[in-house]
Design an enzyme around this catalytic site. Structure first.
Site, PDB file in Angstrom:
ATOM      1  N   GLY A  75       0.847  -1.184   0.000  1.00 32.42           N
ATOM      2  CA  GLY A  75       0.000   0.000   0.000  1.00 32.42           C
ATOM      3  C   GLY A  75       0.882   1.233   0.000  1.00 32.42           C
TER       4      GLY A  75
ATOM      5  N   GLY B 165       1.110   3.955  -1.634  1.00 35.73           N
ATOM      6  CA  GLY B 165       0.649   5.318  -1.855  1.00 35.73           C
ATOM      7  C   GLY B 165       1.401   5.990  -2.979  1.00 35.73           C
TER       8      GLY B 165
ATOM      9  N   CYS C  57     -13.257  13.394  10.926  1.00 31.64           N
ATOM     10  CA  CYS C  57     -12.250  12.445  11.411  1.00 31.64           C
ATOM     11  C   CYS C  57     -11.345  13.088  12.457  1.00 31.64           C
ATOM     12  CB  CYS C  57     -11.428  11.909  10.239  1.00 31.64           C
ATOM     13  SG  CYS C  57     -12.293  10.668   9.256  1.00 31.64           S
TER      14      CYS C  57
END
EC number: 2.1.1.79
Length: 308
Positions: A83, A85, A290
């Site tokens: 992952g 990015g 968030c």
């Protein structure tokens, strides 16, 4: 892919399907859109504000330093970034530790971005291999020396209920199998408190919280799941790992998210021109909401240092 009740056997790892559509629905919004509000390194995970006066870019570098320092990297090793990015951790590792890197992403935009960044590296300064792939961990089976995964684990579970977390079993076994006997892994993920901690913190579940969670799972991260520490413990130990260190840094996500929201707001007109008013409003709601979750400790971030 979770087995049906009529067929309880576990699905072999290579038959598990990566959540490509769910991931691309968020991360392939457009690189230009994310550039408006992420720091220049395009790091899209919780930063680490060693000092309160750090800029977001400095705090993201500090986070990468923190995570990579736990791996015992040596020149010539191969680091797998699951992952990856937009590649800031791989570039940091090449620069500071002189290692080879393999990055896995499910985002076509991130793949293209990373290939461009790798092409810009001065090859007279390093001859290390730099590889980025449009590939899920489910299909990976090559030997590596170290593994890092920052802010991707939240996409690795599948479906509702406890059964959806069983994919963690396959994930940790893959990681264990591709590492050498002295292998180390750094897993950085958002976590949620267990029942005991929820009670100790006095957390409640008002309707506003439930609505926001539904919004996140529908509009921002479809298919996302957040683990508890006990679940990481359970599935990683099943694979053979020992957790050497738990490092909780969730308080640092508040200034990270606030910085992202401020940057997006400062580029409001450009964001609307790129994606439209609805997407701008959706992302502002996501970032500010968030921030509140981390401030109130409904969510946290933990860096798990795992060793064989």
């Amino acid at each position: 892919m979770v087995p049906s009740q009529s067929h309880p056997a576990k699905t072999p790892r290579k038959q598990l399907k990566p959540p490509i559509e769910a991931v691309q629905s968020h991360y392939d919004r457009s690189n230009e859109f994310f550039k408006l509000w992420l720091d220049p390194s395009m790091t899209y995970s919780c930063a680490y504000f060693e000092r309160p006066d750090l800029t977001l870019e400095e705090a993201q570098r500090a986070k990468r330093d923190l995570a990579l320092s736990k791996l015992g990297l040596e020149p010539g090793m191969t680091l797998l970034d699951i992952g990856c990015g937009w590649g800031s951790t791989m570039l940091h590792a090449i620069e500071k530790y002189d290692v080879n890197v393999i990055g896995l992403t499910l985002s076509a935009n991130q793949l293209a971005h990373n290939k461009l960044k790798f092409a810009e590296i001065d090859h007279t300064r390093t001859d290390r291999t730099k590889d980025v792939r449009l590939q899920g961990w489910e299909q990976f089976d090559e030997p590596v020396d170290r593994i890092i995964s920052l802010g991707a684990f939240e996409h690795f579970a599948d479906g509702a209920g406890d059964a959806g977390f069983e994919r963690y079993d396959s994930f940790f076994k893959m990681c264990y199998d591709v590492l050498p006997d002295d292998g180390r892994m750094l897993l950085h993920t958002i976590i949620v408190p267990d029942a005991k901690e929820t009670k100790e913190l006095g957390l409640t579940t008002p309707m506003s919280l439930l609505r926001f969670i539904k919004f996140i799972l529908t509009e921002i991260f479809p298919g996302g799941r957040l683990p508890k520490i006990s679940q990481v413990d359970h599935y990683s130990s099943n694979a053979g790992f020992t957790v050497e260190r738990y490092h909780r840094i969730g308080s640092h996500y508040v200034p990270t998210l606030n910085a992202w929201a401020a940057a997006l707001e400062a580029h409001k007109d450009e964001a609307i021109a790129l994606q439209g008013r609805q997407i701008y409003d959706t992302y502002m709601h996501y970032l500010t909401g968030c921030s509140d979750l981390f401030r109130d400790r409904y969510t946290d971030v933990c860096q798990f240092t795992l060793v064989k």
